[in-house]
Scaffold this motif. Structure first.
Motif, PDB file in Angstrom:
ATOM      1  N   HIS A 195       0.850  -1.186   0.000  1.00 15.35           N
ATOM      2  CA  HIS A 195       0.000   0.000   0.000  1.00 15.35           C
ATOM      3  C   HIS A 195       0.888   1.240   0.000  1.00 15.35           C
ATOM      4  CE1 HIS A 195      -3.505  -2.486   1.319  1.00 15.35           C
ATOM      5  NE2 HIS A 195      -2.548  -3.175   1.933  1.00 15.35           N
ATOM      6  N   LEU A 196       0.435   2.284  -0.680  1.00 12.60           N
ATOM      7  CA  LEU A 196       1.082   3.597  -0.594  1.00 12.60           C
ATOM      8  C   LEU A 196       0.262   4.439   0.376  1.00 12.60           C
ATOM      9  CD1 LEU A 196       2.062   4.308  -4.321  1.00 12.60           C
ATOM     10  CD2 LEU A 196       3.595   3.761  -2.417  1.00 12.60           C
ATOM     11  N   ASP A 197       0.764   4.555   1.593  1.00 11.01           N
ATOM     12  CA  ASP A 197       0.042   5.249   2.658  1.00 11.01           C
ATOM     13  C   ASP A 197       0.586   6.654   2.872  1.00 11.01           C
ATOM     14  OD1 ASP A 197      -1.531   3.060   3.056  1.00 11.01           O
ATOM     15  OD2 ASP A 197      -0.477   2.348   4.839  1.00 11.01           O
ATOM     16  N   ASP A 198      -0.153   7.448   3.650  1.00  9.95           N
ATOM     17  CA  ASP A 198       0.334   8.769   4.025  1.00  9.95           C
ATOM     18  C   ASP A 198       1.602   8.626   4.855  1.00  9.95           C
ATOM     19  OD1 ASP A 198      -1.747  10.048   2.756  1.00  9.95           O
ATOM     20  OD2 ASP A 198      -3.012  10.081   4.552  1.00  9.95           O
ATOM     21  N   PRO A 199       2.486   9.631   4.808  1.00 14.40           N
ATOM     22  CA  PRO A 199       3.720   9.556   5.602  1.00 14.40           C
ATOM     23  C   PRO A 199       3.446   9.546   7.094  1.00 14.40           C
ATOM     24  CG  PRO A 199       3.885  11.244   3.905  1.00 14.40           C
ATOM     25  CD  PRO A 199       2.449  10.828   3.966  1.00 14.40           C
ATOM     26  N   LYS A 200       4.517   9.376   7.858  1.00 12.21           N
ATOM     27  CA  LYS A 200       4.417   9.200   9.304  1.00 12.21           C
ATOM     28  C   LYS A 200       3.748  10.384   9.989  1.00 12.21           C
ATOM     29  CE  LYS A 200       7.389   7.826  13.198  1.00 12.21           C
ATOM     30  NZ  LYS A 200       8.765   7.490  13.600  1.00 12.21           N
ATOM     31  N   THR A 201       4.135  11.593   9.653  1.00 14.73           N
ATOM     32  CA  THR A 201       3.544  12.801  10.231  1.00 14.73           C
ATOM     33  C   THR A 201       3.350  13.830   9.122  1.00 14.73           C
ATOM     34  OG1 THR A 201       5.669  13.880  10.712  1.00 14.73           O
ATOM     35  CG2 THR A 201       4.797  12.395  12.401  1.00 14.73           C
ATOM     36  N   GLN A 202       2.691  14.939   9.450  1.00 18.56           N
ATOM     37  CA  GLN A 202       2.484  15.992   8.471  1.00 18.56           C
ATOM     38  C   GLN A 202       3.821  16.562   7.996  1.00 18.56           C
ATOM     39  OE1 GLN A 202      -0.370  16.715   7.003  1.00 18.56           O
ATOM     40  NE2 GLN A 202       0.736  18.139   5.683  1.00 18.56           N
ATOM     41  N   ARG A 203       4.776  16.689   8.915  1.00 18.36           N
ATOM     42  CA  ARG A 203       6.092  17.218   8.533  1.00 18.36           C
ATOM     43  C   ARG A 203       6.881  16.237   7.674  1.00 18.36           C
ATOM     44  NH1 ARG A 203       8.076  21.892  10.300  1.00 18.36           N
ATOM     45  NH2 ARG A 203       7.071  22.963  12.044  1.00 18.36           N
ATOM     46  N   SER A 204       6.454  14.974   7.666  1.00 20.76           N
ATOM     47  CA  SER A 204       7.124  14.005   6.793  1.00 20.76           C
ATOM     48  C   SER A 204       6.832  14.283   5.325  1.00 20.76           C
ATOM     49  CB  SER A 204       6.688  12.583   7.157  1.00 20.76           C
ATOM     50  OG  SER A 204       7.109  12.239   8.446  1.00 20.76           O
ATOM     51  N   ARG A 205       5.748  15.005   5.052  1.00 19.03           N
ATOM     52  CA  ARG A 205       5.486  15.462   3.684  1.00 19.03           C
ATOM     53  C   ARG A 205       6.424  16.633   3.407  1.00 19.03           C
ATOM     54  NH1 ARG A 205       0.444  13.914   1.621  1.00 19.03           N
ATOM     55  NH2 ARG A 205      -0.895  12.831   3.112  1.00 19.03           N
ATOM     56  N   ARG A 206       7.353  16.462   2.517  1.00 23.03           N
ATOM     57  CA  ARG A 206       8.360  17.505   2.340  1.00 23.03           C
ATOM     58  C   ARG A 206       8.974  17.417   0.952  1.00 23.03           C
ATOM     59  NH1 ARG A 206      10.059  13.054   4.960  1.00 23.03           N
ATOM     60  NH2 ARG A 206      12.217  12.327   4.827  1.00 23.03           N
ATOM     61  N   THR A 207       9.516  18.539   0.511  1.00 25.01           N
ATOM     62  CA  THR A 207      10.245  18.593  -0.755  1.00 25.01           C
ATOM     63  C   THR A 207      11.704  18.863  -0.433  1.00 25.01           C
ATOM     64  OG1 THR A 207       8.321  19.373  -1.992  1.00 25.01           O
ATOM     65  CG2 THR A 207      10.489  19.790  -2.950  1.00 25.01           C
ATOM     66  N   ILE A 208      12.591  18.059  -1.004  1.00 28.06           N
ATOM     67  CA  ILE A 208      14.018  18.125  -0.698  1.00 28.06           C
ATOM     68  C   ILE A 208      14.782  18.398  -1.988  1.00 28.06           C
ATOM     69  CG2 ILE A 208      15.957  16.939   0.389  1.00 28.06           C
ATOM     70  CD1 ILE A 208      13.912  15.008   1.621  1.00 28.06           C
ATOM     71  N   SER A 209      15.744  19.291  -1.906  1.00 29.61           N
ATOM     72  CA  SER A 209      16.594  19.577  -3.070  1.00 29.61           C
ATOM     73  C   SER A 209      17.572  18.430  -3.305  1.00 29.61           C
ATOM     74  CB  SER A 209      17.372  20.877  -2.844  1.00 29.61           C
ATOM     75  OG  SER A 209      16.489  21.970  -2.741  1.00 29.61           O
ATOM     76  N   LEU A 210      17.843  18.171  -4.567  1.00 27.47           N
ATOM     77  CA  LEU A 210      18.766  17.098  -4.932  1.00 27.47           C
ATOM     78  C   LEU A 210      20.142  17.665  -5.250  1.00 27.47           C
ATOM     79  CD1 LEU A 210      16.543  15.032  -7.407  1.00 27.47           C
ATOM     80  CD2 LEU A 210      17.145  14.410  -5.062  1.00 27.47           C
ATOM     81  N   PRO A 211      21.211  17.084  -4.698  1.00 26.36           N
ATOM     82  CA  PRO A 211      22.549  17.443  -5.167  1.00 26.36           C
ATOM     83  C   PRO A 211      22.681  17.107  -6.651  1.00 26.36           C
ATOM     84  CG  PRO A 211      22.638  16.114  -3.154  1.00 26.36           C
ATOM     85  CD  PRO A 211      21.233  16.050  -3.651  1.00 26.36           C
ATOM     86  N   ALA A 212      23.455  17.886  -7.380  1.00 25.41           N
ATOM     87  CA  ALA A 212      23.590  17.666  -8.823  1.00 25.41           C
ATOM     88  C   ALA A 212      24.037  16.240  -9.165  1.00 25.41           C
ATOM     89  CB  ALA A 212      24.551  18.701  -9.409  1.00 25.41           C
TER      90      ALA A 212
END
Length: 377
Positions: free
Chosen positions: A238-255
């Motif tokens: 199953h694809l469930d919601d993340p652990k907490t609201q703050r677990s929903r996040r956008t992270i920058s990728l190193p090149a």
């Protein structure tokens, strides 16, 4: 004097200053049945009265003197699903049916004693299960009995009176920077190279990494967004919601990591072509098996640990890649709040508590720099 109707309640104060919420449930076996709950304030007693009345209307308080087994199954069916995530509910159900009910289920709920729970927890550990497992069993029982108290089945939650054995904190020993570089060099041709690199660079939880889809990745903007977590329960993924609201996040990728993902996409497209109609296209997972289905977390960990052995590196849990990522960020002087946001911790206190061992060394480095800045030495 007018007699109170069934489920009609009252609130009154005892001589000791505490308040009582009570309702009448009618006669059973020639005896008048009542339910009551104790509260500290009048307002709290009124709230407890409403809960008792609602429970009675739903039939929850009408079963006379239920066993712990009967109550736990009712709790799992009627209350737990409202507050628990699906995988957590499946885990609770397994603990209740496989452990709590066989050991304690025949005891009447109102007769359950703290000593019964203490004895049970000791036997859990004696049976070969871990102290942490015993703690988890205690947590399930404490939560269930808390609802029993709110419903008016019991006057107190006896599980709160029991203190389970403390778990010895595991010493954290993630890969060092040199070991991490050796690991990255050694996985260059591995099919899961991009998964390992993402986990080590961004500190994602395993379920978060395995739950990423290509829709979560923007290689041009060099970002990854965590929206779901891959979980397996009830015999399916199953694809469930993340652990907490703050677990929903956008992270920058190193090149370099963005480039690794571009190469990974090319290899995955080649696998898709080879699989043809066998490819499970509905998932669209960033990391999947050879026909597009989800990767099993245990298998990913096994392959990760086999790679460590092949490279002569110390044994690690997959989760230790997350610890390594956090340690590297802190060692570079990244502010604690930024590390918190990258990891998806709910509070900065969590980050500080987990990685507190790194902070004294950083403080020393900061003060050495302060000394050089002020005194030239």
């Amino acid at each position: 004097m007018t007699r109170r109707a069934n489920n009609e309640g009252s609130v009154f104060q005892r001589k000791d200053g505490r308040w009582v919420a009570a309702i009448t449930l009618g006669y059973a076996g020639g005896r008048l049945r009542r339910k009551s709950a104790i509260a500290v304030t009048k307002a709290d007693a009124k709230r407890r009265l409403r809960e008792l009345q609602q429970a009675a209307e739903q039939g929850l308080a009408l079963a006379p003197d239920p066993t712990l087994a009967d109550y736990l199954r009712k709790w799992l069916a009627e209350a737990a699903p409202r507050t628990l995530r699906p995988r957590t509910l499946a885990g609770y159900t397994s603990i209740v049916e496989r452990h709590l009910i066989p050991a304690l289920g025949r005891i009447r709920l109102c007769k359950l004693h703290p000593g019964d729970i203490d004895t049970y927890l000791n036997r859990v550990v004696e049976s070969g299960l871990t102290t942490r497992t015993a703690q988890y069993h205690h947590a399930v029982l404490r939560r269930a009995l808390g609802q029993a108290e709110r419903w008016g089945y019991v006057g107190r939650n006896v599980a709160r009176l029991v203190t389970p054995a403390q778990v010895r904190q595991r010493d954290m020993a993630p890969l060092t920077p040199d070991q991490a570089r050796l690991f990255l060099a050694g996985i260059a041709s591995d099919r899961l190279q991009a998964l390992y690199a993402v986990s080590l660079s961004l500190g994602l939880r395993q379920g978060e990494a395995l739950g990423l889809t290509w829709a979560d990745v923007d290689l041009d903007a060099r970002t990854i967004t965590v929206r779901r977590t891959l979980q397996r329960y009830c015999g399916a993924y199953h694809l469930d919601d993340p652990k907490t609201q703050r677990s929903r996040r956008t992270i920058s990728l190193p090149a370099p990591l963005a480039e690794a993902l571009r190469q990974h996409r090319v290899r995955q497209n080649e696998e898709r072509l080879r699989a043809g109609p066998l490819w499970a296209g509905d998932w669209n997972l960033l990391f999947c098996n050879e026909i597009g289905n989800p990767l099993a977390g245990a298998e990913v960990t096994r392959r990760f640990q086999a790679k460590l052995i092949a490279l002569g590196l110390p044994r690690q849990r997959f989760h230790d890649l997350r610890h390594a990522a956090a340690t590297f960020l802190l060692a570079q002087g990244v502010p604690l709040r930024v590390v918190m946001e990258i990891l998806g911790h709910s509070t900065i206190t969590t980050t500080a508590n987990v990685y507190g061992h790194v902070l004294p060394e950083l403080q020393r480095d900061a003060m050495d720099g302060q000394g050089a800045y002020l005194f030239g030495s």
